[in-house]
Design a protein around this motif. Structure first.
Motif, short mmCIF file in Angstrom:
data_model
loop_
_atom_site.label_atom_id
_atom_site.label_comp_id
_atom_site.label_asym_id
_atom_site.label_seq_id
_atom_site.Cartn_x
_atom_site.Cartn_y
_atom_site.Cartn_z
N ARG A 93 33.15 39.83 -16.77
CA ARG A 93 32.77 41.07 -17.83
C ARG A 93 33.84 42.06 -17.48
O ARG A 93 35.37 42.46 -16.72
N PHE A 94 33.01 42.63 -19.22
CA PHE A 94 34.61 43.64 -19.24
C PHE A 94 33.86 45.16 -19.17
O PHE A 94 32.77 45.78 -19.84
N THR A 95 34.60 46.29 -19.25
CA THR A 95 34.30 47.57 -19.28
C THR A 95 34.46 47.77 -20.73
O THR A 95 34.71 47.14 -21.81
N LEU A 96 33.35 48.52 -21.66
CA LEU A 96 33.14 48.62 -22.66
C LEU A 96 32.33 50.14 -22.44
O LEU A 96 31.66 50.85 -21.86
N SER A 105 42.54 32.65 -11.98
CA SER A 105 43.22 32.80 -12.78
C SER A 105 42.33 33.00 -14.40
O SER A 105 41.17 32.71 -14.39
N ASP A 106 43.37 34.66 -15.04
CA ASP A 106 41.87 35.11 -15.41
C ASP A 106 41.81 33.23 -17.28
O ASP A 106 42.77 32.79 -16.87
N PRO A 107 40.59 34.13 -17.66
CA PRO A 107 40.61 32.89 -18.89
C PRO A 107 41.11 33.03 -19.92
O PRO A 107 42.02 34.63 -19.58
N LEU A 152 42.83 41.25 -22.26
CA LEU A 152 42.83 40.60 -19.54
C LEU A 152 43.56 41.87 -19.02
O LEU A 152 43.19 41.99 -17.78
N THR A 153 44.18 42.56 -20.19
CA THR A 153 45.45 43.03 -18.55
C THR A 153 44.17 44.25 -18.36
O THR A 153 44.97 44.94 -17.23
N GLN A 154 43.07 45.16 -18.71
CA GLN A 154 42.72 46.21 -18.63
C GLN A 154 41.17 45.51 -18.75
O GLN A 154 40.17 46.12 -17.51
N SER A 174 45.74 46.85 -10.30
CA SER A 174 44.63 46.54 -11.20
C SER A 174 43.45 48.08 -10.70
O SER A 174 43.51 48.03 -10.16
N ASN A 175 42.50 46.84 -12.31
CA ASN A 175 41.90 48.25 -12.10
C ASN A 175 39.85 47.64 -11.02
O ASN A 175 40.34 45.94 -11.24
#
Length: 608
Positions: free
Chosen positions: A116-119, A65-67, A152-154, A254-255
């Protein structure tokens, strides 16, 4: 914790069916060969080994699950460890677009978050740091984002002011970056993660088929890199090579980053609970990590530049061309262009031509000359020709890179012209390069640029035999003299002249100075010399074309190489004069059991 699992049964191995497909794109028609080919350990398209049940593991239980958002609210400034990726998008009739993107792992005190998140970064900062990654100065870099936050949603980083982003040194106390991909030599392990979402949407290729695409078939990630590298790179399956996981997300909403993040956690859970392998990241488990998602949007694939991660949209995770391409990015190869992005189709770093590159075990090819030089596989059979030191044209005997393991020294398979950043390669369409899409059996001239390679020209004896380009106030002239079929100890090769301002070493008028030119004594190297005549430039000193081993030295009377007559296996001065019509008629001579056939045009030597 008890994890419910299901076994993945193997697909039938006795036969692979290929379908005939004809695609019409504009006025072009592409036809794929169609046949049912039996699998064999040695034949093209064959399976190498057939027992791999133990290498596939599957789980239908989702635990990730998401942090919690509170994890990222500890500091006013967000600090990121940044990795560079290259993504490929598609259109109706082929690849049309690509872009860099960047992923952030948030630094939390002295630890690195696994998510990991897009930036999005300012263009100038991004370009500068990507260049440092490409030239091996760094693998990752660090930035500080004032008042940054996470979405967190994206699965993305929210940047209030892009101009406020600053480059920083690695935070004190932070462990060094995780395992990065090694140089493209030696043995590297790989794992494939096949992702099914919570609506049961899954990749088109089964786990068994993905095993074949990556490890089992003769035309797979493992074996094609093995062949192209002349055995210097082995990509081996990890102890559990295919992890077939189900995630608690819906692909349609989701992406890809969210799907990959969830899949990695599920994969680590399966490794821990079923196989007793505890890792904080898949990078610690395998050098190359490959994710294959269910169908998602219009992108094809992406990969970290210099890292070990690649992600594929559905079928593209089973196609050899896309797999070789993305793992090429892991080895820091960039896109191969030709008057447009992706248009150099001589190797795998091009874009996909639909109907040609969208197949599981086709095409068989490798990379362009600039790529091969950078990979270093053929470094002991390369040659650099400096224009600054080129007083007269030089003759090169360029052998096909597919014959690298068989050709003797003195026959380079890649040639560099450093002042122009040019790389010459004989793109022979045979063996494991048989399916090169364009310029088969040509010598290709590729320019290495900062952000890509560019195919400048392809030359052959029958089609565009000469190419010229500006070099300051001069012109560099690259010319095909002839294609030599090869026989005995002489390998197949292209005779190529490199000179300035139209000067050519292709015939007896070579040297560019007018009058009668002279062939030189061809002496490839001290390990495997062939003492004999070949078309070339004049010899004006001992250091240019003469050889102690072949006992040849400069003859100032004619500016040629002649020899010490105590060596019965070398061509003597009279033979040279005969070949140039300076001392008699053209003839063949037998001496010491060695037959030399001398010809004025494209003078070659044969030994029996």
């Amino acid at each position: 914790m008890t994890v419910a699992t299901q076994e993945v049964s193997n697909a039938p191995l006795h036969r692979v069916w290929k379908t005939a497909v004809t695609l019409t794109i504009g006025a072009a028609v592409l036809l794929l060969g169609c046949a049912a080919s039996s699998l064999s350990p040695t034949g093209k398209g064959g399976v190498v080994g057939a027992s791999y049940d133990h290498l596939i593991s599957a789980s239908t239980v989702t635990t990730y699950s998401d942090p919690p958002l509170s994890r990222y609210l500890q500091d006013t400034d967000l600090v990121c460890q940044v990795t560079v990726f290259e993504i490929v998008n598609d259109a109706l009739n082929g690849v049309t677009d690509s872009a860099d993107f960047y992923e952030c792992q948030v630094v939390l005190g002295t630890t690195l978050d696994s998510v990991r998140f897009t930036l999005e970064l300012p263009e100038s900062l991004a370009a500068e740091q990507k260049a440092l990654v490409l030239d091996d100065s760094q693998d990752v870099f660090y930035v500080k984002i004032p008042n940054g936050s996470v979405d967190l949603t994206q699965a993305s980083i929210v940047v209030p002011d892009a101009n406020a982003i600053s480059l920083i040194s690695p935070p004190h106390g932070l462990a060094p970056p995780g395992r990065r991909l090694a140089a493209p030599t030696g043995t590297i392990s790989a794992v494939v993660i096949r992702i099914t979402d919570n609506s049961r949407s899954s990749p088109s290729f089964s786990a068994s088929e993905l095993y074949q695409s990556h490890f089992g078939n003769q035309v797979s990630l493992k074996w094609q890199y093995h062949k192209c590298s002349a055995g210097k790179l082995r990509i081996e399956p990890a102890p559990v090579a295919i992890l077939d996981v189900t995630v608690n997300r819906r692909a349609a909403s989701s992406n890809s980053q969210q799907m990959v993040q969830a899949a990695e956690q599920e994969a680590l859970n399966v490794l821990r609970t079923r196989h007793g392998r505890s890792h904080s990241s898949l990078r610690d488990y395998a050098g190359i990590t490959i994710f294959v998602t269910p169908p998602m949007g219009n992108w094809l694939a992406y990969a970290s530049i210099g890292g070990g991660l690649s992600v594929y949209n559905d079928k593209w995770g089973g196609y050899i061309a896309s797999i070789m391409h993305e793992v090429g990015h892991n080895f820091k190869l960039l896109h191969a262009n030709e008057r447009g992005e992706y248009q150099d189709h001589t190797g795998y770093m091009s874009g996909a031509v639909l109907g040609y590159h969208d197949a599981q075990h086709f095409p068989e090819m490798c990379f362009n000359g600039a790529n091969h030089w950078a990979l270093g596989w053929y470094s002991d059979k390369t040659q650099s020709v400096s224009l600054n030191n080129l007083q007269q044209p030089t003759l090169l005997s360029i052998a096909p890179f597919v014959d690298y393991q068989r050709v003797p020294g003195g026959y380079p398979v890649v040639v560099q012209i450093p002042e122009m950043n040019y790389y010459l390669q004989y793109n022979r369409a045979k063996s494991f390069n048989a399916d090169t899409y364009e310029y088969a059996d040509h010598v290709t001239i590729t320019l290495q640029q900062n952000s890509a390679t560019e195919l400048v020209e392809a030359i052959s004896p029958s089609d565009t035999p000469k190419f010229e380009a500006n070099y300051g106030s001069q012109k560099v002239t690259i010319q095909i003299c002839s294609a030599v079929a090869g026989s005995g100890n002489t390998p197949e090769h292209m005779l190529v002249s490199v000179g300035l301002n139209g000067a050519s070493a292709c015939n007896s008028g070579g040297g560019g100075g007018g009058g009668v030119g002279a062939p030189d004594i061809f002496t490839p190297n001290q390990d495997n010399e062939v003492c004999g005549l070949q078309s070339g430039a004049k010899c004006t000193s001992d250091g240019q074309c003469c050889s102690k081993r072949c006992r040849t030295s400069w003859d100032p009377a004619y500016n040629i190489c002649s020899h010490d007559t105590t060596n019965p296996f070398a061509i003597d001065r009279q033979d040279v004069l005969d070949a140039l019509n300076l001392g008699g008629s053209d003839r063949s001579r037998t001496r010491g059991g060695n037959v030399r056939s001398l010809r004025l045009q494209n003078v070659e030597s044969t030994s029996n």
